[in-house]
Design a protein around this motif. Structure first.
Motif, short mmCIF file in Angstrom:
data_model
loop_
_atom_site.label_atom_id
_atom_site.label_comp_id
_atom_site.label_asym_id
_atom_site.label_seq_id
_atom_site.Cartn_x
_atom_site.Cartn_y
_atom_site.Cartn_z
N LYS A 109 -2.53 -4.73 3.55
CA LYS A 109 -2.92 -3.89 2.42
C LYS A 109 -3.77 -2.71 2.87
O LYS A 109 -3.67 -1.63 2.33
N SER A 110 -4.61 -2.90 3.87
CA SER A 110 -5.48 -1.82 4.32
C SER A 110 -4.73 -0.79 5.17
O SER A 110 -5.07 0.39 5.15
N ARG A 141 -9.59 4.08 -0.43
CA ARG A 141 -10.32 3.64 -1.61
C ARG A 141 -10.41 4.77 -2.63
O ARG A 141 -10.20 4.58 -3.84
N GLU A 143 -11.58 -5.05 0.50
CA GLU A 143 -12.29 -3.78 0.75
C GLU A 143 -12.14 -2.78 -0.39
O GLU A 143 -12.93 -1.84 -0.49
N PHE A 144 -11.14 -2.97 -1.24
CA PHE A 144 -10.84 -1.94 -2.24
C PHE A 144 -11.45 -2.30 -3.59
O PHE A 144 -10.78 -2.81 -4.50
N ASP A 155 -7.29 -7.92 -0.30
CA ASP A 155 -7.64 -6.51 -0.51
C ASP A 155 -9.12 -6.39 -0.87
O ASP A 155 -9.50 -5.58 -1.71
N ALA A 169 -4.09 -6.89 7.65
CA ALA A 169 -3.96 -5.43 7.69
C ALA A 169 -2.84 -4.94 6.79
O ALA A 169 -2.59 -3.75 6.71
N PRO A 224 0.83 -1.21 0.00
CA PRO A 224 0.00 0.00 0.00
C PRO A 224 0.86 1.25 0.00
O PRO A 224 2.09 1.19 0.01
N VAL A 284 -10.12 3.26 5.43
CA VAL A 284 -10.35 2.43 4.24
C VAL A 284 -11.09 3.24 3.17
O VAL A 284 -10.75 3.17 1.98
N TYR A 324 -10.82 2.93 11.43
CA TYR A 324 -10.47 1.99 10.36
C TYR A 324 -11.38 2.18 9.16
O TYR A 324 -10.91 2.23 8.02
N ASP A 325 -12.70 2.30 9.39
CA ASP A 325 -13.63 2.52 8.28
C ASP A 325 -13.30 3.82 7.54
O ASP A 325 -13.31 3.86 6.31
#
Length: 482
Positions: A328-329, A385, A301-302, A299, A326, A124, A381, A377-378
Protein backbone atom coordinates in the motif's frame (compact mmCIF):
# COMPACT_ATOMS: atom_id res chain seq x y z
CA UNK A 1 14.69 -44.14 -30.99
CA UNK A 2 17.60 -42.26 -29.47
CA UNK A 3 17.77 -38.76 -27.99
CA UNK A 4 20.74 -36.47 -28.22
CA UNK A 5 21.11 -32.90 -26.94
CA UNK A 6 22.96 -30.20 -28.85
CA UNK A 7 23.68 -26.54 -28.15
CA UNK A 8 22.63 -24.18 -30.92
CA UNK A 9 23.80 -20.56 -31.29
CA UNK A 10 20.86 -18.14 -31.13
CA UNK A 11 20.53 -14.96 -33.19
CA UNK A 12 23.50 -13.46 -34.98
CA UNK A 13 26.05 -13.45 -32.16
CA UNK A 14 28.54 -16.30 -32.34
CA UNK A 15 28.73 -16.69 -28.56
CA UNK A 16 25.00 -16.70 -27.82
CA UNK A 17 23.69 -20.23 -27.25
CA UNK A 18 20.45 -21.97 -26.39
CA UNK A 19 19.93 -25.57 -25.39
CA UNK A 20 17.79 -27.60 -27.78
CA UNK A 21 16.84 -31.23 -27.34
CA UNK A 22 16.52 -33.07 -30.65
CA UNK A 23 15.38 -36.62 -31.27
CA UNK A 24 17.17 -38.76 -33.84
CA UNK A 25 14.38 -41.01 -35.10
CA UNK A 26 14.65 -44.39 -36.82
CA UNK A 27 17.79 -46.31 -37.65
CA UNK A 28 19.42 -43.91 -40.11
CA UNK A 29 21.45 -41.13 -38.46
CA UNK A 30 21.22 -38.74 -41.42
CA UNK A 31 17.47 -39.14 -41.92
CA UNK A 32 16.92 -38.99 -38.17
CA UNK A 33 18.87 -35.73 -37.91
CA UNK A 34 16.95 -34.24 -40.84
CA UNK A 35 13.60 -35.13 -39.27
CA UNK A 36 14.69 -33.64 -35.95
CA UNK A 37 15.77 -30.38 -37.57
CA UNK A 38 12.57 -30.14 -39.62
CA UNK A 39 10.51 -30.60 -36.46
CA UNK A 40 12.54 -27.96 -34.62
CA UNK A 41 11.94 -25.44 -37.43
CA UNK A 42 8.29 -26.39 -37.89
CA UNK A 43 7.50 -26.06 -34.18
CA UNK A 44 9.29 -22.72 -33.87
CA UNK A 45 12.03 -24.01 -31.56
CA UNK A 46 14.48 -22.91 -34.27
CA UNK A 47 13.37 -19.46 -35.39
CA UNK A 48 13.94 -18.10 -38.91
CA UNK A 49 17.44 -16.68 -39.23
CA UNK A 50 18.90 -18.79 -36.42
CA UNK A 51 22.47 -19.72 -37.19
CA UNK A 52 23.21 -23.42 -36.77
CA UNK A 53 26.52 -24.73 -35.51
CA UNK A 54 29.11 -25.85 -38.01
CA UNK A 55 28.92 -29.44 -39.20
CA UNK A 56 32.09 -30.18 -37.23
CA UNK A 57 30.66 -28.75 -33.97
CA UNK A 58 27.27 -30.45 -34.27
CA UNK A 59 28.87 -33.76 -35.21
CA UNK A 60 31.02 -33.57 -32.07
CA UNK A 61 27.99 -32.67 -29.91
CA UNK A 62 25.94 -35.58 -31.27
CA UNK A 63 28.78 -38.09 -31.52
CA UNK A 64 28.25 -38.76 -35.23
CA UNK A 65 30.44 -38.45 -38.32
CA UNK A 66 30.92 -34.96 -39.73
CA UNK A 67 29.83 -36.11 -43.20
CA UNK A 68 26.48 -37.21 -41.71
CA UNK A 69 25.77 -33.67 -40.52
CA UNK A 70 27.12 -32.06 -43.71
CA UNK A 71 24.92 -34.28 -45.91
CA UNK A 72 21.84 -33.56 -43.74
CA UNK A 73 22.50 -29.81 -43.95
CA UNK A 74 22.93 -29.96 -47.73
CA UNK A 75 19.67 -31.84 -48.30
CA UNK A 76 17.72 -29.48 -46.01
CA UNK A 77 19.13 -26.53 -47.96
CA UNK A 78 17.88 -28.16 -51.17
CA UNK A 79 14.44 -28.64 -49.61
CA UNK A 80 14.31 -24.99 -48.53
CA UNK A 81 14.45 -25.53 -44.77
CA UNK A 82 17.95 -24.06 -44.43
CA UNK A 83 20.15 -21.57 -46.28
CA UNK A 84 23.93 -21.66 -46.65
CA UNK A 85 26.11 -18.72 -47.65
CA UNK A 86 29.84 -18.31 -47.66
CA UNK A 87 30.89 -16.44 -44.52
CA UNK A 88 27.42 -16.54 -43.03
CA UNK A 89 27.19 -20.21 -42.18
CA UNK A 90 24.07 -22.37 -42.22
CA UNK A 91 20.87 -20.71 -41.03
CA UNK A 92 17.19 -21.49 -40.76
CA UNK A 93 15.49 -20.19 -43.89
CA UNK A 94 13.22 -17.18 -43.58
CA UNK A 95 10.05 -18.73 -44.99
CA UNK A 96 6.36 -18.35 -44.36
CA UNK A 97 5.24 -20.57 -41.53
CA UNK A 98 2.85 -23.34 -42.59
CA UNK A 99 -0.79 -22.71 -41.84
CA UNK A 100 -1.92 -24.45 -38.71
CA UNK A 101 -5.29 -26.13 -38.61
CA UNK A 102 -8.00 -23.95 -37.13
CA UNK A 103 -8.88 -24.81 -33.55
CA UNK A 104 -12.09 -26.70 -33.04
CA UNK A 105 -15.03 -24.37 -32.37
CA UNK A 106 -15.90 -23.85 -28.73
CA UNK A 107 -19.06 -22.66 -27.12
CA UNK A 108 -18.72 -18.88 -26.78
CA UNK A 109 -18.59 -17.63 -23.22
CA UNK A 110 -19.70 -14.30 -21.87
CA UNK A 111 -17.62 -11.36 -23.06
CA UNK A 112 -16.75 -8.89 -20.36
CA UNK A 113 -15.04 -5.67 -21.29
CA UNK A 114 -12.39 -4.02 -19.21
CA UNK A 115 -13.90 -1.25 -17.07
CA UNK A 116 -13.04 2.28 -18.04
CA UNK A 117 -12.59 3.26 -14.39
CA UNK A 118 -11.74 1.34 -11.25
CA UNK A 119 -12.62 2.35 -7.70
CA UNK A 120 -11.93 -1.12 -6.32
CA UNK A 121 -10.22 -0.78 -2.91
CA UNK A 122 -6.88 -2.24 -1.96
CA UNK A 123 -4.46 -0.76 -4.48
CA UNK A 124 -2.35 2.41 -4.27
CA UNK A 125 -1.81 4.93 -7.03
CA UNK A 126 0.67 2.94 -9.11
CA UNK A 127 1.42 5.93 -11.33
CA UNK A 128 2.98 7.63 -8.31
CA UNK A 129 5.57 4.92 -7.68
CA UNK A 130 8.84 6.80 -7.05
CA UNK A 131 10.74 5.37 -10.01
CA UNK A 132 13.63 7.83 -9.99
CA UNK A 133 14.32 7.57 -6.26
CA UNK A 134 13.88 3.80 -6.35
CA UNK A 135 16.39 3.51 -9.19
CA UNK A 136 18.90 5.64 -7.29
CA UNK A 137 18.46 3.46 -4.22
CA UNK A 138 18.85 0.31 -6.33
CA UNK A 139 22.12 1.57 -7.82
CA UNK A 140 23.54 2.46 -4.42
CA UNK A 141 22.35 -0.83 -2.93
CA UNK A 142 23.77 -3.09 -5.63
CA UNK A 143 27.08 -1.19 -5.61
CA UNK A 144 27.49 -1.67 -1.87
CA UNK A 145 26.06 -5.21 -1.71
CA UNK A 146 28.44 -7.85 -0.34
CA UNK A 147 29.04 -10.91 -2.51
CA UNK A 148 27.14 -13.16 -0.11
CA UNK A 149 23.98 -11.11 -0.74
CA UNK A 150 23.57 -13.02 -4.00
CA UNK A 151 23.37 -16.37 -2.23
CA UNK A 152 20.48 -17.97 -0.35
CA UNK A 153 21.15 -16.26 2.95
CA UNK A 154 19.09 -16.10 6.11
CA UNK A 155 15.45 -17.17 5.55
CA UNK A 156 14.41 -14.25 7.74
CA UNK A 157 15.64 -11.87 5.03
CA UNK A 158 18.57 -9.55 4.45
CA UNK A 159 19.98 -8.13 7.70
CA UNK A 160 20.26 -4.66 6.12
CA UNK A 161 16.50 -4.51 5.59
CA UNK A 162 15.62 -6.08 8.92
CA UNK A 163 17.78 -3.51 10.69
CA UNK A 164 16.33 -0.41 9.01
CA UNK A 165 12.80 -1.78 9.31
CA UNK A 166 13.26 -2.29 13.05
CA UNK A 167 14.33 1.35 13.37
CA UNK A 168 11.54 2.67 11.15
CA UNK A 169 8.76 0.64 12.76
CA UNK A 170 9.86 1.69 16.23
CA UNK A 171 9.95 5.35 15.21
CA UNK A 172 6.87 5.58 13.00
CA UNK A 173 4.55 2.85 14.29
CA UNK A 174 5.56 2.33 17.93
CA UNK A 175 6.56 -1.29 17.30
CA UNK A 176 9.11 -3.09 19.46
CA UNK A 177 11.15 -4.55 16.63
CA UNK A 178 14.53 -6.08 17.28
CA UNK A 179 16.11 -6.95 13.88
CA UNK A 180 16.44 -10.59 14.94
CA UNK A 181 12.64 -10.78 15.30
CA UNK A 182 11.86 -9.33 11.87
CA UNK A 183 11.03 -11.79 9.07
CA UNK A 184 10.76 -10.60 5.46
CA UNK A 185 8.15 -12.35 3.34
CA UNK A 186 6.79 -12.19 -0.19
CA UNK A 187 3.68 -10.19 0.56
CA UNK A 188 1.24 -10.11 3.47
CA UNK A 189 -0.61 -13.25 2.33
CA UNK A 190 2.68 -15.16 2.34
CA UNK A 191 3.31 -14.07 5.92
CA UNK A 192 -0.18 -15.16 6.92
CA UNK A 193 0.40 -18.53 5.27
CA UNK A 194 3.62 -19.03 7.24
CA UNK A 195 1.93 -18.08 10.51
CA UNK A 196 -0.96 -20.44 9.78
CA UNK A 197 1.47 -23.30 9.25
CA UNK A 198 3.34 -22.58 12.49
CA UNK A 199 0.17 -22.19 14.55
CA UNK A 200 -1.37 -25.36 13.15
CA UNK A 201 1.67 -27.50 13.87
CA UNK A 202 2.39 -25.85 17.22
CA UNK A 203 5.72 -24.30 18.23
CA UNK A 204 8.51 -26.52 19.41
CA UNK A 205 9.56 -23.98 22.05
CA UNK A 206 7.75 -22.76 25.12
CA UNK A 207 5.87 -19.47 25.01
CA UNK A 208 2.92 -18.04 23.10
CA UNK A 209 1.30 -19.71 20.15
CA UNK A 210 0.26 -23.11 21.44
CA UNK A 211 -0.98 -25.65 18.92
CA UNK A 212 -3.98 -23.89 17.36
CA UNK A 213 -7.06 -25.33 15.73
CA UNK A 214 -9.17 -22.18 15.40
CA UNK A 215 -8.50 -18.51 14.62
CA UNK A 216 -10.95 -15.69 15.31
CA UNK A 217 -11.35 -13.15 12.50
CA UNK A 218 -13.24 -9.90 12.06
CA UNK A 219 -16.74 -9.83 10.62
CA UNK A 220 -15.38 -7.92 7.62
CA UNK A 221 -12.16 -8.64 5.76
CA UNK A 222 -10.68 -10.30 2.69
CA UNK A 223 -11.66 -13.86 1.89
CA UNK A 224 -8.17 -14.34 0.42
CA UNK A 225 -6.69 -13.89 3.87
CA UNK A 226 -9.27 -16.16 5.48
CA UNK A 227 -8.43 -18.79 2.87
CA UNK A 228 -4.74 -18.65 3.76
CA UNK A 229 -5.67 -19.68 7.28
CA UNK A 230 -8.15 -22.38 6.29
CA UNK A 231 -5.64 -23.77 3.79
CA UNK A 232 -3.33 -24.28 6.76
CA UNK A 233 -6.00 -26.47 8.36
CA UNK A 234 -7.36 -23.85 10.77
CA UNK A 235 -11.04 -23.27 11.53
CA UNK A 236 -12.37 -19.72 11.58
CA UNK A 237 -14.83 -18.04 13.92
CA UNK A 238 -15.95 -14.46 13.29
CA UNK A 239 -16.25 -11.80 15.99
CA UNK A 240 -19.14 -9.39 16.20
CA UNK A 241 -18.94 -5.85 14.85
CA UNK A 242 -20.68 -2.61 15.83
CA UNK A 243 -20.23 1.13 15.40
CA UNK A 244 -17.08 1.02 17.59
CA UNK A 245 -15.48 -1.71 15.56
CA UNK A 246 -14.69 -5.36 16.25
CA UNK A 247 -16.04 -6.62 19.57
CA UNK A 248 -12.85 -8.10 20.96
CA UNK A 249 -14.61 -8.73 24.28
CA UNK A 250 -16.31 -11.65 22.50
CA UNK A 251 -12.97 -13.48 22.46
CA UNK A 252 -13.55 -14.65 26.02
CA UNK A 253 -16.58 -16.62 24.87
CA UNK A 254 -14.64 -18.52 22.19
CA UNK A 255 -13.43 -21.76 23.73
CA UNK A 256 -11.44 -23.04 20.75
CA UNK A 257 -9.69 -19.96 19.36
CA UNK A 258 -5.94 -19.76 19.90
CA UNK A 259 -5.29 -16.63 17.81
CA UNK A 260 -7.17 -13.62 16.46
CA UNK A 261 -6.56 -11.65 13.25
CA UNK A 262 -7.24 -7.90 13.64
CA UNK A 263 -6.76 -4.64 11.72
CA UNK A 264 -6.73 -2.31 14.75
CA UNK A 265 -5.30 0.91 13.26
CA UNK A 266 -7.78 1.04 10.37
CA UNK A 267 -10.27 -1.79 10.02
CA UNK A 268 -10.68 -3.07 6.50
CA UNK A 269 -13.08 -2.33 4.99
CA UNK A 270 -15.21 -0.49 7.59
CA UNK A 271 -12.47 2.06 8.22
CA UNK A 272 -12.78 2.46 12.00
CA UNK A 273 -9.90 2.41 14.49
CA UNK A 274 -10.19 -0.07 17.33
CA UNK A 275 -10.84 1.93 20.54
CA UNK A 276 -8.41 1.65 23.47
CA UNK A 277 -10.60 -0.59 25.64
CA UNK A 278 -11.02 -3.10 22.82
CA UNK A 279 -7.32 -3.05 22.00
CA UNK A 280 -6.59 -3.82 25.63
CA UNK A 281 -9.22 -6.56 25.69
CA UNK A 282 -7.53 -8.35 22.79
CA UNK A 283 -4.11 -8.28 24.45
CA UNK A 284 -5.55 -9.31 27.83
CA UNK A 285 -7.26 -12.26 26.19
CA UNK A 286 -3.98 -13.37 24.59
CA UNK A 287 -2.14 -13.10 27.92
CA UNK A 288 -4.83 -15.02 29.81
CA UNK A 289 -5.16 -17.85 27.30
CA UNK A 290 -1.67 -18.14 25.83
CA UNK A 291 -3.07 -17.05 22.48
CA UNK A 292 -1.72 -14.68 19.83
CA UNK A 293 -2.97 -11.50 18.21
CA UNK A 294 -2.08 -11.22 14.50
CA UNK A 295 -2.01 -7.49 13.78
CA UNK A 296 -2.53 -6.46 10.16
CA UNK A 297 -1.18 -2.89 9.81
CA UNK A 298 -1.64 -2.72 6.04
CA UNK A 299 -2.05 1.07 5.69
CA UNK A 300 -1.27 2.34 9.18
CA UNK A 301 0.82 5.27 7.88
CA UNK A 302 -2.06 6.90 6.03
CA UNK A 303 -4.06 8.81 8.63
CA UNK A 304 -5.20 12.30 7.70
CA UNK A 305 -6.87 14.16 10.56
CA UNK A 306 -4.29 13.50 13.28
CA UNK A 307 -1.18 11.44 13.99
CA UNK A 308 -1.39 7.78 12.91
CA UNK A 309 -2.52 5.42 15.66
CA UNK A 310 0.36 3.38 17.03
CA UNK A 311 0.57 -0.35 16.50
CA UNK A 312 -1.11 -2.72 18.94
CA UNK A 313 2.11 -4.74 19.12
CA UNK A 314 3.69 -2.19 21.43
CA UNK A 315 1.31 -3.22 24.22
CA UNK A 316 2.77 -6.74 24.39
CA UNK A 317 5.45 -7.76 21.86
CA UNK A 318 5.36 -11.36 23.13
CA UNK A 319 1.64 -11.80 22.44
CA UNK A 320 1.25 -9.84 19.20
CA UNK A 321 2.61 -10.65 15.75
CA UNK A 322 2.93 -7.45 13.74
CA UNK A 323 2.45 -7.67 9.95
CA UNK A 324 3.21 -4.82 7.57
CA UNK A 325 3.63 -4.49 3.83
CA UNK A 326 5.00 -2.26 1.08
CA UNK A 327 1.97 -3.10 -1.08
CA UNK A 328 0.00 0.00 0.00
CA UNK A 329 2.82 2.43 0.75
CA UNK A 330 4.77 1.66 -2.45
CA UNK A 331 3.38 -1.02 -4.80
CA UNK A 332 2.06 -4.59 -4.51
CA UNK A 333 4.30 -5.68 -7.37
CA UNK A 334 7.36 -5.43 -5.12
CA UNK A 335 6.08 -8.47 -3.17
CA UNK A 336 7.72 -7.27 0.04
CA UNK A 337 6.18 -7.51 3.48
CA UNK A 338 7.44 -8.07 6.99
CA UNK A 339 6.53 -9.64 10.28
CA UNK A 340 7.75 -8.86 13.78
CA UNK A 341 7.21 -12.04 15.75
CA UNK A 342 7.52 -12.93 19.44
CA UNK A 343 10.96 -14.19 20.35
CA UNK A 344 9.65 -17.67 21.08
CA UNK A 345 8.33 -18.03 17.52
CA UNK A 346 11.23 -16.64 15.49
CA UNK A 347 12.84 -20.03 14.93
CA UNK A 348 9.61 -21.73 13.89
CA UNK A 349 8.61 -18.96 11.48
CA UNK A 350 12.10 -18.80 9.94
CA UNK A 351 12.11 -22.59 9.55
CA UNK A 352 8.69 -22.53 7.85
CA UNK A 353 9.88 -19.84 5.45
CA UNK A 354 13.16 -21.63 4.81
CA UNK A 355 11.35 -24.78 3.76
CA UNK A 356 9.31 -23.00 1.11
CA UNK A 357 11.19 -19.84 0.15
CA UNK A 358 14.75 -19.21 1.22
CA UNK A 359 14.93 -15.72 -0.21
CA UNK A 360 12.44 -12.94 -0.99
CA UNK A 361 14.22 -11.02 -3.72
CA UNK A 362 17.55 -10.04 -2.14
CA UNK A 363 18.14 -7.11 -4.52
CA UNK A 364 14.71 -5.64 -3.85
CA UNK A 365 15.29 -6.09 -0.12
CA UNK A 366 18.60 -4.23 -0.35
CA UNK A 367 16.96 -1.51 -2.44
CA UNK A 368 14.14 -1.05 0.07
CA UNK A 369 16.68 -0.91 2.91
CA UNK A 370 18.55 1.87 1.11
CA UNK A 371 15.28 3.60 0.18
CA UNK A 372 14.24 3.71 3.85
CA UNK A 373 17.62 4.62 5.32
CA UNK A 374 18.10 7.48 2.84
CA UNK A 375 14.83 9.11 3.95
CA UNK A 376 13.17 8.59 0.56
CA UNK A 377 10.53 6.29 2.07
CA UNK A 378 9.45 8.91 4.63
CA UNK A 379 9.27 11.56 1.94
CA UNK A 380 7.22 9.29 -0.31
CA UNK A 381 4.76 8.36 2.45
CA UNK A 382 4.26 12.03 3.35
CA UNK A 383 3.67 12.94 -0.29
CA UNK A 384 1.18 10.11 -0.77
CA UNK A 385 -0.59 11.02 2.46
CA UNK A 386 -1.22 14.50 1.06
CA UNK A 387 -2.26 13.06 -2.30
CA UNK A 388 -4.74 10.59 -0.84
CA UNK A 389 -6.15 13.20 1.52
CA UNK A 390 -6.80 15.48 -1.45
CA UNK A 391 -8.52 12.59 -3.27
CA UNK A 392 -10.61 11.84 -0.19
CA UNK A 393 -11.68 15.48 0.11
CA UNK A 394 -12.63 15.61 -3.56
CA UNK A 395 -14.67 12.42 -3.20
CA UNK A 396 -16.52 13.73 -0.15
CA UNK A 397 -17.12 17.09 -1.86
CA UNK A 398 -18.51 15.49 -5.02
CA UNK A 399 -20.87 13.28 -3.01
CA UNK A 400 -22.08 16.20 -0.90
CA UNK A 401 -22.92 18.12 -4.06
CA UNK A 402 -24.31 15.40 -6.32
CA UNK A 403 -25.47 12.64 -3.96
CA UNK A 404 -26.29 14.41 -0.68
CA UNK A 405 -28.32 11.48 0.63
CA UNK A 406 -25.27 9.20 0.78
CA UNK A 407 -23.50 8.94 4.15
CA UNK A 408 -19.74 8.52 3.92
CA UNK A 409 -17.72 6.81 6.67
CA UNK A 410 -14.29 5.27 7.25
CA UNK A 411 -12.45 8.28 5.85
CA UNK A 412 -10.09 9.18 8.69
CA UNK A 413 -7.36 7.00 7.21
CA UNK A 414 -6.49 4.65 4.39
CA UNK A 415 -7.34 4.78 0.69
CA UNK A 416 -11.03 3.91 0.62
CA UNK A 417 -14.38 5.10 1.91
CA UNK A 418 -17.63 3.34 2.78
CA UNK A 419 -20.73 4.78 1.09
CA UNK A 420 -23.93 3.68 2.83
CA UNK A 421 -26.81 2.86 0.47
CA UNK A 422 -30.57 2.52 0.94
CA UNK A 423 -31.49 -1.00 2.10
CA UNK A 424 -31.72 -3.54 -0.70
CA UNK A 425 -29.90 -1.47 -3.33
CA UNK A 426 -26.29 -2.66 -3.11
CA UNK A 427 -26.38 -5.27 -5.86
CA UNK A 428 -28.34 -3.00 -8.19
CA UNK A 429 -25.84 -0.16 -7.75
CA UNK A 430 -22.88 -2.47 -8.41
CA UNK A 431 -24.58 -3.71 -11.60
CA UNK A 432 -25.37 -0.16 -12.69
CA UNK A 433 -21.77 0.83 -12.12
CA UNK A 434 -20.61 -2.03 -14.35
CA UNK A 435 -22.87 -0.71 -17.13
CA UNK A 436 -21.20 2.68 -16.70
CA UNK A 437 -17.77 1.08 -17.11
CA UNK A 438 -16.99 1.56 -13.42
CA UNK A 439 -15.59 -1.22 -11.23
CA UNK A 440 -16.68 -0.98 -7.58
CA UNK A 441 -17.18 -3.45 -4.74
CA UNK A 442 -20.19 -3.84 -2.51
CA UNK A 443 -19.70 -4.19 1.23
CA UNK A 444 -21.20 -7.68 1.08
CA UNK A 445 -18.11 -8.81 -0.84
CA UNK A 446 -16.10 -8.47 2.39
CA UNK A 447 -18.62 -9.86 4.86
CA UNK A 448 -17.88 -13.11 6.69
CA UNK A 449 -20.75 -15.53 5.99
CA UNK A 450 -21.05 -16.68 9.60
CA UNK A 451 -22.08 -13.25 10.92
CA UNK A 452 -25.39 -11.38 10.45
CA UNK A 453 -25.61 -9.35 7.22
CA UNK A 454 -24.50 -5.75 7.47
CA UNK A 455 -25.85 -2.60 5.82
CA UNK A 456 -25.94 -2.09 2.08
CA UNK A 457 -22.91 -0.04 1.06
CA UNK A 458 -20.15 0.47 -1.46
CA UNK A 459 -16.46 0.25 -0.58
CA UNK A 460 -14.86 2.86 -2.83
CA UNK A 461 -11.10 2.93 -3.30
CA UNK A 462 -9.81 6.35 -4.25
CA UNK A 463 -6.11 5.52 -4.53
CA UNK A 464 -6.16 3.54 -7.77
CA UNK A 465 -7.23 5.89 -10.62
CA UNK A 466 -4.58 7.92 -12.38
CA UNK A 467 -5.05 11.68 -12.29
CA UNK A 468 -6.33 11.66 -15.86
CA UNK A 469 -9.10 9.20 -14.93
CA UNK A 470 -10.02 10.54 -11.51
CA UNK A 471 -12.70 13.06 -12.54
CA UNK A 472 -14.28 10.56 -14.93
CA UNK A 473 -14.41 7.95 -12.18
CA UNK A 474 -16.10 10.41 -9.81
CA UNK A 475 -18.66 11.32 -12.48
CA UNK A 476 -19.47 7.66 -13.14
CA UNK A 477 -19.81 6.98 -9.42
CA UNK A 478 -22.19 9.87 -8.81
CA UNK A 479 -24.35 8.83 -11.76
CA UNK A 480 -25.08 5.38 -10.33
CA UNK A 481 -25.78 6.40 -6.73
CA UNK A 482 -29.46 6.48 -5.74
Amino acid sequence: MTKERATFPSGTGADLHVDLRIELRGTGLRSGLMDALRDAVRSGRLAPGTRLPSSRTLAADLGVARNTVADAYAELVTEGWLTARQGSGTRVARRTAPRRPAPSPQRPGPVRGRPAYSLVPGSPDLASFPRTEWLKAARRAITAAPHEAFGYGDPRGRPELRTVLAEYLARARGVYADPDRVVICSGYAHGLMLLGSVLRSGPRSSGPGRRVREVAVEAYGLDLHWKRLTDAGLRLSALGFDERGTRTGDLAALDGAGAVLLTPAHQFPMGVALPPDRRTAAVDWACATGGLVLEDDYDGEFRYDRQPIGALQGLDPERVVYLGTASKSLAPGLRLAWMVVPEALVGEVAAAKGESDWASGALDQLTLAEFISSGAYDRHVRAMRLRYRRRRDELVGALAERAPGIRVSGIAAGMHAVLELPPGTERAVVRAAAWQGLAVEGLGRFHHPSTPPGPDALVVGYGTPADSAWSGALDALCRVLP
